[in-house]
Enzyme design. Sequence first.
Site, short mmCIF file in Angstrom:
data_model
loop_
_atom_site.label_atom_id
_atom_site.label_comp_id
_atom_site.label_asym_id
_atom_site.label_seq_id
_atom_site.Cartn_x
_atom_site.Cartn_y
_atom_site.Cartn_z
CB SER A 120 64.91 60.22 38.48
OG SER A 120 64.25 61.59 38.45
CE LYS A 157 65.99 61.93 34.16
NZ LYS A 157 64.03 61.85 35.00
#
Lengths: 199, 101
Positions: A120, A157
């Site tokens: 990701s 993230k």
Amino acid sequence: MPETTLNKRGGQRPNAGRKKGSSAYGESTTAIRVPESLVPTIKTLLDDRKRRFEQLANSTATILFPSKTPSSIALPLFTGKVAAGFPSPADDYVEKTLDLNELLVQKPAATFFVRAQGESMLGAGIHPNDILVVDRSIEPVPGKIVICALNGELTVKRLERNNEQWQLKAENPAYPDIAIHEELELVVWGVVTNVIHPV
Amino acid sequence: MQPLLALVDCNNFYVSCERVFRPDLIGKPVAVLSNNDGCIVARSQEVKDLGIKMGVPLFQIQQLVNQHQIKLFSSNYTLYAEFSTRVMSLLEEFAPSMEVG
């Protein structure tokens, strides 16, 4: 007999085949045609990668501690920028030395190493199995890449804020951004300062 | 100038160490067991609030453990030593001298 196919005229069966990312390399694979003469070279390269992934998979701990007695290795630092082409002979002198511990670990008491999982954050240069250097003493401000526990699961993230809305942004269009709202159980665990990536 | 003294104590230290890597356990009842998982040696505030005392043998409170889903850990002294060292090294930044009691 239980229904196993959605399409009775053949085609893909649900959940059939190998799970995504379960190859010997820890990421998805694809088939290509290669020149016959190159096969041994490519095989060696792949075996090497496979072995490296196995070693990584065998060390199960995802969070590691820096050594308590860090050694110091000051290696010569060449000051000229390295272009991936023809080297300039004029750059060929050493100006100072560089110690990797000093470069990567500013606060030993607050630093942990975390192994990255998933794809990701590819856009931020974080690949599966890279080692992330995490400093828990740095304040997580918008723009920083953070390790956070989202509903009890650790994830990496980028922390962002649009107006008043905070969100966790993936650096890969295939992954959704996560808006932070009150029902979400979120603990920002630490701020990622460096990525160690083998090439 | 009067010398300043600070008394530093870490709350339920072994439990806090375990929670560092398990943020999902923050706010949940957690306890750490002695060698061989015999007795309770560290209790989170939630466990203390249930009236479980320091040092009680696990078998005496097994029912409470099941009833309140208390998360139990075997002791991991390497981990606790690591965090102890880190806490001390942080404190050293603030104080010219330290005594460990």
